[in-house]
Design a protein around this motif. Structure first.
Motif, PDB file in Angstrom:
ATOM      1  N   GLN A   1      45.106  40.385  32.333  1.00 43.94           N
ATOM      2  CA  GLN A   1      45.944  41.340  33.050  1.00 43.94           C
ATOM      3  C   GLN A   1      45.061  42.376  33.750  1.00 43.94           C
ATOM      4  O   GLN A   1      44.054  42.816  33.201  1.00 43.94           O
ATOM      5  CB  GLN A   1      46.894  42.057  32.084  1.00 43.94           C
ATOM      6  CG  GLN A   1      47.829  41.136  31.327  1.00 43.94           C
ATOM      7  CD  GLN A   1      48.874  40.506  32.227  1.00 43.94           C
ATOM      8  OE1 GLN A   1      49.459  41.165  33.071  1.00 43.94           O
ATOM      9  NE2 GLN A   1      49.101  39.219  32.026  1.00 43.94           N
ATOM     10  N   ALA A   2      45.464  42.747  34.961  1.00 48.74           N
ATOM     11  CA  ALA A   2      44.693  43.717  35.732  1.00 48.74           C
ATOM     12  C   ALA A   2      45.636  44.516  36.620  1.00 48.74           C
ATOM     13  O   ALA A   2      46.750  44.082  36.932  1.00 48.74           O
ATOM     14  CB  ALA A   2      43.635  43.009  36.581  1.00 48.74           C
ATOM     15  N   LEU A   3      45.181  45.705  37.010  1.00 49.97           N
ATOM     16  CA  LEU A   3      45.929  46.546  37.939  1.00 49.97           C
ATOM     17  C   LEU A   3      45.169  46.622  39.253  1.00 49.97           C
ATOM     18  O   LEU A   3      43.991  46.990  39.285  1.00 49.97           O
ATOM     19  CB  LEU A   3      46.130  47.951  37.367  1.00 49.97           C
ATOM     20  CG  LEU A   3      47.144  48.075  36.228  1.00 49.97           C
ATOM     21  CD1 LEU A   3      47.151  49.501  35.670  1.00 49.97           C
ATOM     22  CD2 LEU A   3      48.551  47.681  36.685  1.00 49.97           C
ATOM     23  N   LEU A   4      45.846  46.267  40.321  1.00 53.83           N
ATOM     24  CA  LEU A   4      45.289  46.320  41.667  1.00 53.83           C
ATOM     25  C   LEU A   4      45.817  47.572  42.358  1.00 53.83           C
ATOM     26  O   LEU A   4      47.017  47.688  42.601  1.00 53.83           O
ATOM     27  CB  LEU A   4      45.670  45.066  42.456  1.00 53.83           C
ATOM     28  CG  LEU A   4      45.268  45.020  43.934  1.00 53.83           C
ATOM     29  CD1 LEU A   4      43.756  45.081  44.086  1.00 53.83           C
ATOM     30  CD2 LEU A   4      45.827  43.753  44.595  1.00 53.83           C
ATOM     31  N   ARG A   5      44.930  48.510  42.644  1.00 56.12           N
ATOM     32  CA  ARG A   5      45.308  49.752  43.334  1.00 56.12           C
ATOM     33  C   ARG A   5      44.781  49.683  44.763  1.00 56.12           C
ATOM     34  O   ARG A   5      43.576  49.526  44.989  1.00 56.12           O
ATOM     35  CB  ARG A   5      44.734  50.974  42.612  1.00 56.12           C
ATOM     36  CG  ARG A   5      45.099  52.300  43.278  1.00 56.12           C
ATOM     37  CD  ARG A   5      44.637  53.487  42.457  1.00 56.12           C
ATOM     38  NE  ARG A   5      45.394  53.590  41.201  1.00 56.12           N
ATOM     39  CZ  ARG A   5      46.580  54.198  41.093  1.00 56.12           C
ATOM     40  NH1 ARG A   5      47.145  54.754  42.170  1.00 56.12           N
ATOM     41  NH2 ARG A   5      47.194  54.253  39.929  1.00 56.12           N
ATOM     42  N   ILE A   6      45.706  49.819  45.694  1.00 55.75           N
ATOM     43  CA  ILE A   6      45.368  49.697  47.107  1.00 55.75           C
ATOM     44  C   ILE A   6      45.648  51.018  47.809  1.00 55.75           C
ATOM     45  O   ILE A   6      46.759  51.560  47.689  1.00 55.75           O
ATOM     46  CB  ILE A   6      46.184  48.569  47.775  1.00 55.75           C
ATOM     47  CG1 ILE A   6      45.950  47.245  47.040  1.00 55.75           C
ATOM     48  CG2 ILE A   6      45.830  48.438  49.246  1.00 55.75           C
ATOM     49  CD1 ILE A   6      46.914  46.160  47.400  1.00 55.75           C
TER      50      ILE A   6
END
Length: 330
Positions: free
Chosen positions: A105-110
């Motif tokens: 699981q990962a969080l992608l912050r754009i």
């Protein structure tokens, strides 16, 4: 009851054969066929053979880890509410990708000004938290990086970045994959997943890690030439570079420790850039250890120092961090 009676029959038949009774040709043929089948089954399904054939990693005599060619990334992406930095206009996505048979699981912050339809995409950073820190707990730094214009993919590392060296050594000795190898592989897969996101410029990728995360980041960068560089905050190697191999009695243990030491990979980093940011008064990893790792590294490299009595990223590191990222991902 049926098992005992069946066993009795087998014993009686065995007595007949051993007393000299002639065995029919069909029986001999059947026994021979079964022996052949059992032999083939043993060769094909011997656990040690299976392990040797399916190992996805190799260790050189010098202790350098390498992986076989990785499969195409398999992942899902879902946009979610940003509960961690709600005042920022960033886009936050939950990413789940496959890595060595597990879901990571990962969080992608754009950054808000990036989109798949824009002419210029954002440079991307794989972000590895320190031990005990989740992907959610690392969003403060991720938000800071977003304000600088960089997208981040922050992982939930296995064991939340903590390591058990003794347990991993036992796995290594048994021909099984140490958890630390899996964590490095996860970082490599994360870089692949990040590179194919529509908002990301695949030509401008770097990796950043704090504490233990910095150690994995250095190794991953050395193994992935697509990464422009690595930034380690409050991190260092273990110093196995200083050990004379001829003085080591247990060569296998030595090879394993070399394989998990970022110092081992420093000579392979170039042309990627190494950046270390460390406090003179770090409360967990001494500045001397970080300086030793920096001295082992080849150019291009840079090191910055702060004075807080703390461990990990602090606001005073931001100017140097921003400067170096602009050089790495210009």
């Amino acid at each position: 009851m049926s098992r005992h009676s069946s066993g009795n029959k087998e014993i009686k038949n065995t007595k007949k054969l051993s007393s000299g009774a002639r065995t029919s040709k069909p029986v001999i043929f059947l026994l021979g066929f079964l022996l052949i089948v059992v032999g083939i089954f043993g060769v094909l399904y011997n656990p040690s053979n299976s392990i040797q054939e399916t190992l996805p990693w190799e260790i050189s005599e010098a202790g350098t880890l390498s992986f076989s060619q990785r499969e195409e990334p398999v992942f899902t992406v879902q946009e979610i509410e940003d509960l961690y930095s709600p005042d920022d206009p960033d886009i936050l996505k939950l990413v789940s990708f496959e890595s060595s048979g597990e879901k990571v699981q990962a969080l992608l912050r754009i950054p808000a000004n990036s989109s798949s339809s824009s002419f210029s995409s954002s440079p991307g950073i794989v972000l590895l938290p320190g031990a005990g820190v989740s992907k959610e707990g690392e969003q403060g730094l991720a938000a800071e990086l977003s304000k600088m214009g960089y997208a981040t993919l922050t992982l939930d590392q296995r064991n939340q970045g903590a390591v058990n060296v003794e347990s991993d050594l036992e796995l290594f000795r048994a021909g099984l994959e140490p958890v630390e190898y899996l964590m490095i592989y996860d970082a490599l897969k994360a870089a692949e997943v990040l590179s194919i996101q529509p908002e990301i410029d695949p030509e401008r990728l770097a990796i950043l890690g704090e504490s233990n995360g910095g150690r994995f980041a250095i190794i991953a960068c050395a193994l992935d030439p697509s990464l422009k560089g690595v930034i380690g905050i409050s991190t260092s190697g273990y110093g196995t570079e200083e050990i004379d191999p001829s003085s080591v009695a247990d060569s296998e243990t030595y090879r394993f420790y070399r394989s998990i030491d970022p110092d081992t990979y420093l000579s392979s980093l170039s042309p990627s850039r190494l950046v270390l940011i460390h406090s003179f008064n770090d409360t967990v990893i001494s500045h001397e250890l970080a300086l030793r790792t920096f001295d082992f590294a080849k150019e291009p490299k840079a090191m910055y120092n702060t004075t807080e009595e703390t461990h990990g990223y602090t606001a005073s590191m931001r100017p140097d961090l921003e400067k170096e990222l602009s050089l790495l991902l210009k």
